[in-house]
Design a protein around this motif. Sequence first.
Motif, PDB file in Angstrom:
ATOM      1  N   UNK A  45      -1.747  -3.550  -9.422  1.00  0.00           N
ATOM      2  CA  UNK A  45      -1.393  -4.014  -8.342  1.00  0.00           C
ATOM      3  C   UNK A  45      -1.045  -5.527  -8.974  1.00  0.00           C
ATOM      4  N   UNK A  46      -0.617  -5.729  -9.886  1.00  0.00           N
ATOM      5  CA  UNK A  46       0.123  -6.666 -10.524  1.00  0.00           C
ATOM      6  C   UNK A  46       1.837  -6.743 -10.383  1.00  0.00           C
ATOM      7  N   UNK A  47       1.990  -5.091 -10.887  1.00  0.00           N
ATOM      8  CA  UNK A  47       3.634  -4.884 -10.630  1.00  0.00           C
ATOM      9  C   UNK A  47       3.701  -4.442  -9.866  1.00  0.00           C
ATOM     10  N   UNK A  72       5.422   0.050   1.953  1.00  0.00           N
ATOM     11  CA  UNK A  72       5.553  -1.187   1.899  1.00  0.00           C
ATOM     12  C   UNK A  72       5.866  -1.251   3.584  1.00  0.00           C
ATOM     13  N   UNK A  73       5.892  -0.350   4.176  1.00  0.00           N
ATOM     14  CA  UNK A  73       5.703  -0.418   5.721  1.00  0.00           C
ATOM     15  C   UNK A  73       5.334  -0.109   6.309  1.00  0.00           C
ATOM     16  N   UNK A  74       3.730   0.777   6.173  1.00  0.00           N
ATOM     17  CA  UNK A  74       2.019   0.774   6.354  1.00  0.00           C
ATOM     18  C   UNK A  74       2.114  -1.271   5.858  1.00  0.00           C
ATOM     19  N   UNK A  75       2.213  -1.872   4.695  1.00  0.00           N
ATOM     20  CA  UNK A  75       1.427  -2.739   4.388  1.00  0.00           C
ATOM     21  C   UNK A  75       2.523  -3.913   5.724  1.00  0.00           C
ATOM     22  N   UNK A  76       3.840  -4.227   5.540  1.00  0.00           N
ATOM     23  CA  UNK A  76       4.618  -5.206   6.956  1.00  0.00           C
ATOM     24  C   UNK A  76       3.359  -4.535   7.790  1.00  0.00           C
ATOM     25  N   UNK A  89       2.308  -9.757   1.551  1.00  0.00           N
ATOM     26  CA  UNK A  89       2.697 -10.116   0.117  1.00  0.00           C
ATOM     27  C   UNK A  89       2.646  -8.777  -0.847  1.00  0.00           C
ATOM     28  N   UNK A  90       1.717  -8.291  -0.419  1.00  0.00           N
ATOM     29  CA  UNK A  90       1.355  -6.461  -0.517  1.00  0.00           C
ATOM     30  C   UNK A  90       3.137  -6.341  -0.171  1.00  0.00           C
ATOM     31  N   UNK A  91       3.228  -6.262   0.561  1.00  0.00           N
ATOM     32  CA  UNK A  91       4.644  -5.429   0.663  1.00  0.00           C
ATOM     33  C   UNK A  91       5.775  -5.690   0.454  1.00  0.00           C
ATOM     34  N   UNK A  92       6.190  -7.540  -0.172  1.00  0.00           N
ATOM     35  CA  UNK A  92       6.365  -7.648  -0.714  1.00  0.00           C
ATOM     36  C   UNK A  92       6.784  -7.753  -2.261  1.00  0.00           C
ATOM     37  N   UNK A  93       5.412  -7.045  -2.704  1.00  0.00           N
ATOM     38  CA  UNK A  93       5.011  -7.410  -4.354  1.00  0.00           C
ATOM     39  C   UNK A  93       6.079  -5.401  -4.627  1.00  0.00           C
TER      40      UNK A  93
END
Length: 181
Positions: A45-47, A72-76, A89-93
């Motif tokens: 979850x950090x990287x 990341x598509x799901x998070x977006x 933020x998660x998608x960008x991570x």
Amino acid sequence: RVPVYTELYHEIAVEKARWSMLAAVKPAAVANEIQAIWQYHVVNKATGETNRHDTGDGNPGRDFAMCAGDCLSAFAYEYQRTGNRQWLDRAKLLANYYWQKRNTATNLVANSPRTGTGRFDGSTFDTSVAGLYAGSLLDAYEATDDPLFRDQAVAYLKAYARYGYDAAAGKFWGTLNLDGT
């Protein structure tokens, strides 16, 4: 009769989820599934390192870019649906996990950086990065309007166009070393 899915383990691979269509039927189920993607497929979850195989133990495994792209598509999408900044933020991570691992001279990234140089997918850029992963980045840009996703996708596509095209053969290579050869 409807078959019942009884497997504990699953993996995200290539099939684009139609989140908005699913949410029109059962928004809570979509929210739960996207939360489960974060919980089980993002093993750091950090990287932003993912594991395409949900082993349920949070251990690292295969961090294939195409799987991370689906995540990341799901998070977006969830950010677009809810406006909750944590999903952006998660998608960008996840996007930045690969961006930070690219060869900065060429902008080529291994499909599975964690795998390392002992396997081809840990040391080469392949068409799943240019096609599937870059496509997911563009989907995320469309959902969020955040230029980070667009800019990374364009950089990967330009790198593939520059290093992947063999003018003498009139064709593209399917796999490239990260130095562009």
